[in-house]
Design an enzyme around this catalytic site. Structure first.
Site, short mmCIF file in Angstrom:
data_model
loop_
_atom_site.label_atom_id
_atom_site.label_comp_id
_atom_site.label_asym_id
_atom_site.label_seq_id
_atom_site.Cartn_x
_atom_site.Cartn_y
_atom_site.Cartn_z
N ARG A 83 34.34 -64.79 47.45
CA ARG A 83 33.68 -63.66 48.11
C ARG A 83 33.28 -62.65 47.03
NH1 ARG A 83 36.15 -58.57 50.74
NH2 ARG A 83 34.27 -57.63 51.59
N HIS A 127 29.20 -53.31 49.54
CA HIS A 127 30.56 -52.95 49.18
C HIS A 127 30.50 -51.57 48.50
CE1 HIS A 127 34.73 -54.85 48.46
NE2 HIS A 127 34.85 -53.60 48.07
N GLU A 172 34.55 -52.87 54.78
CA GLU A 172 35.40 -51.72 55.14
C GLU A 172 34.60 -50.45 55.45
OE1 GLU A 172 38.45 -51.11 52.20
OE2 GLU A 172 39.40 -53.01 52.63
N ASN A 297 40.79 -57.26 55.97
CA ASN A 297 41.44 -56.88 54.72
C ASN A 297 42.76 -56.19 55.06
OD1 ASN A 297 39.08 -57.72 53.52
ND2 ASN A 297 38.48 -55.70 52.74
N TYR A 299 46.36 -54.51 53.30
CA TYR A 299 47.20 -54.15 52.15
C TYR A 299 48.58 -53.63 52.57
CZ TYR A 299 43.19 -54.99 49.22
OH TYR A 299 42.16 -55.61 48.57
N GLU A 359 40.46 -60.00 52.11
CA GLU A 359 41.16 -59.37 50.98
C GLU A 359 42.63 -59.22 51.31
OE1 GLU A 359 39.72 -55.57 49.43
OE2 GLU A 359 37.65 -56.20 49.77
#
Ligand code: BGC
Length: 450
Positions: A83, A127, A172, A297, A299, A359
């Site tokens: 990606r 992005h 995002e 994504n 985290y 991600e």
């Protein structure tokens, strides 16, 4: 290593796409080459005090010149997918008009090289690096940017749609709105607080128009990526629970409800409607056109408590204790991945398309030893191992996840943190541009080949 990590990871289904991810401004460099126009990040980085160490993406990992070496690294890693993102200012330096063929040629050759190595390209169109002229004309506060974005999507697809297998329209959007337009921590550096809300709608409308443009040019698999963070109340008290719910609406649902339910969260009626053009309801049909996958994504989770009296927001962030942390100070909570995926499946039911984890990763202060040949990063291995176990357990309950992309292939420009945070499977010495695969690279290679 714990006993659990020593045990081999459970098996993933055949065809599961193992990948790694990067983004244009974070790795490419070559900011002034081959007709690339200025991006909002070039402008932002030039402002004193905005980026740690005064760092910029002008050179970054010099991937624009070293792409062949980087594709070779991916082939060695054994990934089935990559990606990457396309820099709008390279393709349309002024943000509109005809294609800059020299800029487009860069992505053309990259995609060819990936295909030669049987690495499936997943291209992200946005992005966060808008052309500066687009920002000067209002950026994502302006409805016209959605139209310009669709035009750009069409230009890119004209060249790449025959080979790019998966398309991500936006990366995002919630983070771009919150950090770029509401708090000003990222480019374009606007601190508009609640007045940033039109950005959400224009981004979503841009996604919808770009989806149409991509499909019209034969794109088979189109999705959008967002960042999700389970919202934890700091205590069981009603005010903290309400704060967590408010964060959940803003962070996890503002972009996904319109995409998958065709409506903004009703909790936002009132606040939100007053910030949007009257015709925004009419755009929801475009915004909620079916997508082929949702990019997730992840985290870390976020803990919320009731805001102080003078707060502009209906919540305040509260520290999460009791977990290891990365060098960013982010808590390592693999089960948060399960929690968010189960939450998505419950909330959207049959409307939830297949998911790619686009991600997941962590930053640690990894440094080479052994004369520069070895980079030991046991914490990253533990992080990835834990998240993959959580993912596998979630998939076994029926959540349809088709692939997983580690953030990131290379250490790179971490936005407002400059080069101070290292997320890569491959260490980059920015003075020499030497790439050194870390221990996690070899570990991930073994996971993939098993
Ligand atoms: C972004 C990446 C970023 C990563 C780590 C994600 O929010 O998409 O660009 O480097 O998080 O902060």
């Amino acid at each position: 290593m714990t006993e659990e990590q020593r045990a081999p990871l459970p098996a993933f289904p055949d065809g599961f796409l193992w990948g790694t991810a990067t983004a244009s401004y974070q790795i490419e460099g070559a900011a002034d080459e081959d007709g690339r126009g200025p991006s909002i990040w070039d402008t932002f980085c030039a402002l004193p005090g905005k980026v740690v160490g005064g760092d910029t993406g002008a050179v970054a990992c010099d991937h624009y010149h070293r792409w062949a070496e980087d594709v070779a690294l991916m082939a060695e890693l054994g990934v089935g997918g990559y990606r990457f993102s396309i820099a709008w200012p390279r393709v349309q330096p002024g943000g509109r008009g005809p294609v800059n063929t020299r800029g487009m040629a860069f992505y053309d050759q990259l995609v060819d090289a990936l295909c030669e190595q049987q690495i499936v390209p997943m291209a992200t169109l946005f992005h966060w690096d808008s052309p500066q002229p687009i920002e000067d004309a209002g950026g994502w506060l302006a409805r016209d940017t959605a139209e310009r974005f669709a035009e750009y999507a069409a230009v890119v697809a004209d060249t790449l749609a025959d080979r790019v297998q998966h398309w991500v329209t936006l990366n995002e959007p919630v983070v771009h709105m919150l950090l770029g337009y509401a708090t000003g921590v990222h480019a374009p550096g606007k601190a508009l607080l609640v007045d940033a809300l039109p950005v959400a709608h224009n981004l979503l409308f841009g996604h919808g128009l770009a989806l149409q443009a991509l499909r019209a040019r034969g794109a088979q698999s189109v999705g959008i990526t967002n960042n999700y963070s389970p919202a934890w109340p700091a205590t069981g008290q009603a005010e903290d629970v309400a704060s967590a719910a408010a964060f959940d609406v803003l962070y996890n649902r503002l972009f996904t409800d319109p995409l998958l339910h065709g409506a903004y969260p009703e909790e936002l009626a009132g606040t939100f409607d007053t910030h949007l053009p009257d015709r925004h309801h009419a755009d929801l049909g475009v915004i909620s056109a079916p997508i082929d996958f949702l990019g997730v994504n992840y985290y870390n989770p976020t803990k919320l408590c009731a805001p102080s009296a003078d707060s502009a927001l209906p919540f305040e962030l509260s520290p999460i204790d009791g977990f290891p942390t990365t060098s960013f100070g982010w808590p390592v909570v693999p089960d948060g991945l399960r929690e968010l995926l189960v939450g998505l499946a419950e909330r959207y039911g049959e409307r939830l398309p297949p998911i790619y984890i686009t991600e997941n990763g962590c930053s640690y202060d990894d440094q080479p030893t052994g004369g520069g040949r070895v980079v030991d990063d046991p914490e990253r291995i533990a992080y990835l191992d834990g998240h993959l176990r959580a993912l596998c357990a979630t998939m076994s309950t029926g959540v349809d996840v088709r692939g997983y992309f580690v953030w990131s292939l290379l250490d790179n420009f971490e936005w407002a943190e400059g080069y101070s945070k290292r997320f890569g499977l491959v260490h980059v010495d920015y003075a020499t541009q030497t790439r050194t695969p870390k221990a996690s690279f070899h570990w991930y290679h073994d996971v993939i080949s098993r």
